[in-house]
Motif scaffolding. Structure first.
Motif, mmCIF file in Angstrom:
data_model
loop_
_atom_site.group_PDB
_atom_site.id
_atom_site.type_symbol
_atom_site.label_atom_id
_atom_site.label_comp_id
_atom_site.label_asym_id
_atom_site.label_seq_id
_atom_site.Cartn_x
_atom_site.Cartn_y
_atom_site.Cartn_z
ATOM 1 N N HIS A 210 0.846 -1.192 0.000
ATOM 2 C CA HIS A 210 0.000 0.000 0.000
ATOM 3 C C HIS A 210 0.885 1.247 0.000
ATOM 4 O O HIS A 210 1.860 1.326 0.744
ATOM 5 C CB HIS A 210 -0.922 -0.006 1.221
ATOM 6 N N PRO A 211 0.554 2.245 -0.837
ATOM 7 C CA PRO A 211 1.459 3.392 -0.997
ATOM 8 C C PRO A 211 1.493 4.390 0.151
ATOM 9 O O PRO A 211 2.398 5.230 0.204
ATOM 10 C CB PRO A 211 0.932 4.060 -2.275
ATOM 11 N N ALA A 212 0.533 4.334 1.074
ATOM 12 C CA ALA A 212 0.501 5.329 2.143
ATOM 13 C C ALA A 212 1.706 5.189 3.067
ATOM 14 O O ALA A 212 2.165 4.087 3.348
ATOM 15 C CB ALA A 212 -0.787 5.197 2.948
ATOM 16 N N ARG A 213 2.208 6.328 3.517
ATOM 17 C CA ARG A 213 3.247 6.339 4.538
ATOM 18 C C ARG A 213 2.609 6.133 5.904
ATOM 19 O O ARG A 213 1.432 6.424 6.108
ATOM 20 C CB ARG A 213 4.012 7.660 4.519
ATOM 21 N N LEU A 214 3.390 5.651 6.845
ATOM 22 C CA LEU A 214 2.887 5.401 8.195
ATOM 23 C C LEU A 214 2.247 6.645 8.791
ATOM 24 O O LEU A 214 1.175 6.577 9.398
ATOM 25 C CB LEU A 214 4.041 4.906 9.073
ATOM 26 N N ALA A 215 2.884 7.804 8.613
ATOM 27 C CA ALA A 215 2.388 9.043 9.210
ATOM 28 C C ALA A 215 1.138 9.570 8.521
ATOM 29 O O ALA A 215 0.481 10.475 9.043
ATOM 30 C CB ALA A 215 3.487 10.115 9.177
ATOM 31 N N ASP A 216 0.807 9.011 7.352
ATOM 32 C CA ASP A 216 -0.390 9.451 6.639
ATOM 33 C C ASP A 216 -1.664 8.789 7.155
ATOM 34 O O ASP A 216 -2.763 9.273 6.894
ATOM 35 C CB ASP A 216 -0.256 9.131 5.140
ATOM 36 N N VAL A 217 -1.518 7.671 7.852
ATOM 37 C CA VAL A 217 -2.672 6.881 8.291
ATOM 38 C C VAL A 217 -2.981 7.275 9.730
ATOM 39 O O VAL A 217 -2.381 6.776 10.678
ATOM 40 C CB VAL A 217 -2.390 5.371 8.160
ATOM 41 N N ARG A 218 -3.930 8.173 9.895
ATOM 42 C CA ARG A 218 -4.120 8.833 11.188
ATOM 43 C C ARG A 218 -5.045 8.091 12.141
ATOM 44 O O ARG A 218 -4.957 8.266 13.356
ATOM 45 C CB ARG A 218 -4.666 10.245 10.957
ATOM 46 N N THR A 219 -5.957 7.285 11.617
ATOM 47 C CA THR A 219 -6.945 6.617 12.459
ATOM 48 C C THR A 219 -7.104 5.166 12.046
ATOM 49 O O THR A 219 -6.697 4.763 10.944
ATOM 50 C CB THR A 219 -8.319 7.305 12.340
ATOM 51 N N PHE A 220 -7.746 4.382 12.916
ATOM 52 C CA PHE A 220 -8.009 2.988 12.565
ATOM 53 C C PHE A 220 -8.977 2.881 11.401
ATOM 54 O O PHE A 220 -8.896 1.958 10.598
ATOM 55 C CB PHE A 220 -8.556 2.234 13.778
ATOM 56 N N GLU A 221 -9.897 3.828 11.296
ATOM 57 C CA GLU A 221 -10.808 3.862 10.152
ATOM 58 C C GLU A 221 -10.016 3.979 8.852
ATOM 59 O O GLU A 221 -10.282 3.263 7.885
ATOM 60 C CB GLU A 221 -11.767 5.040 10.286
#
Length: 277
Positions: free
Chosen positions: A52-63
Motif C-alpha cells: 500500500h502506498p501510504a506512509r505510516l504518518a499518513d494513516v491517522r486513524t483505525f478507520e
C-alpha cells in the motif's frame, strides 16, 4: 482427505486480512490454493502495509487503516456475499467491516485473530491480551518516534527474534526470512490513544450489525503470538460463535499449515454461503 484440488460445486469469494506489520503477501500460499480450488481470493493490504502506498504518518486513524477492506466490501456486486478471513490484529478491521456491511458478509472467520465482543470497545480485547502476555513479551521488537502529532502512541515493528520464537516457530525458514524482509512499522491504534474513536467506542459493534453475522473462530493450538488459552477466552466472551481448531501450526498458520487452513475455510464457506455464483 480433502485437498486443494478437490472439485466443489460452490464457488466463494474469500477476502483475506493480514495482521500487524504484515501485508497481503503473507496469504500467498492460501490465496494460491483457494484460486486453484476454483474460488476467488482477495488478499488486501491495509493502509500503510505491504505494498500500500501510504506512509505510516499518513494513516491517522483505525478507520483510515481499515479503509482498503471497507472499500472492498462496499464495492462487492449486489447479491454477492464474501467470506471475510481475519488473522491476528486483522480481526478488528474485519469486525468493523461486518458492522458496516452485514448483508455483504457470508461469514467472518477469525484465524487466531483478535475477536472483539459486543457491548465493549474493540480496544478492550487488545488491552486484555497485553495484560495476559505481560511485559517483555515482544522481545526485540522496536518502537519509533511518532512523526505525525495527530496520532497518539508510538509505531513499532516486530523484531526478528520475536518473529522467530513467537510467530514463525513452526513455519518454513524461508517464510520467516520473507517475513523479516517484508514487514513494515505499524500503529496499533489500540494502545496509547484514548481518543481513537473507532477502537474506544463501546457502542460501535451492534446486534444488528456485527452481532448478526455468522462468526467462526479458528483456534490455533500451538500459537505463541496469541496463546490458545487467550483465544478461547475471546470465544467465551462471544456466545454462539462457532469454533474450529488447527494443530501443528504457529501463529502464521497460513504459512505453517496452509493445506489444513484452506480446507477448513472452504468447508466453512460451503456451510455458510448460500449464494452460489
Amino acid at each position: 482427505m480433502a485437498t486443494w484440488e478437490t472439485k466443489r460445486q460452490r464457488h466463494h469469494h474469500f477476502v483475506l486480512v493480514h495482521g500487524m506489520c504484515h501485508g497481503g503477501w503473507c496469504w500467498y500460499k492460501a490465496a494460491t490454493a483457494l484460486r486453484r480450488a476454483g474460488h476467488r481470493a482477495t488478499a488486501l493490504d491495509m493502509a500503510g502495509c505491504g505494498r500500500h502506498p501510504a506512509r505510516l504518518a499518513d494513516v491517522r486513524t483505525f478507520e483510515e487503516y481499515s479503509r482498503p477492506l471497507l472499500d472492498a466490501v462496499a464495492a462487492l456486486p449486489a447479491g454477492e456475499r464474501a467470506v471475510l478471513v481475519a488473522h491476528s490484529h486483522g480481526g478488528y478491521s474485519v469486525a468493523l467491516a461486518v458492522e458496516r456491511f452485514p448483508d455483504k458478509v457470508a461469514a467472518a472467520v477469525f484465524v487466531a485473530a483478535s475477536m472483539p465482543a459486543l457491548g465493549r470497545p474493540m480496544a478492550a480485547t487488545s488491552d486484555e491480551l497485553l495484560a495476559y502476555v505481560g511485559p517483555g513479551f515482544f522481545m526485540d521488537s522496536k518502537e519509533f518516534e511518532q512523526e505525525n502529532p495527530e496520532i497518539k502512541g508510538k509505531p513499532f515493528i516486530f523484531g526478528p527474534n520475536f518473529m522467530a520464537q513467537r510467530l514463525y516457530h513452526l513455519s518454513p525458514a524461508e517464510d520467516l526470512t520473507l517475513g523479516i524482509m517484508l514487514i513494515r512499522p505499524a500503529n496499533a491504534f489500540t494502545t496509547g490513544n484514548p481518543d481513537e474513536a473507532v477502537m474506544r467506542d463501546a457502542k460501535l459493534l451492534t446486534e444488528d450489525g456485527y452481532g448478526s453475522a455468522r462468526r467462526v473462530f479458528v483456534v490455533v493450538e500451538e500459537d505463541q503470538g496469541i496463546p490458545a488459552e487467550f483465544q478461547r477466552h475471546m470465544v467465551a466472551q462471544s456466545p454462539g460463535v462457532e469454533v474450529g481448531e488447527i494443530t501443528g501450526a504457529d501463529h502464521m498458520v497460513m504459512l505453517s499449515r496452509p493445506v489444513e487452513l484452506v480446507d477448513l475455510l472452504i468447508r466453512i464457506a460451503d456451510k455458510h454461503n448460500s449464494s452460489n455464483r
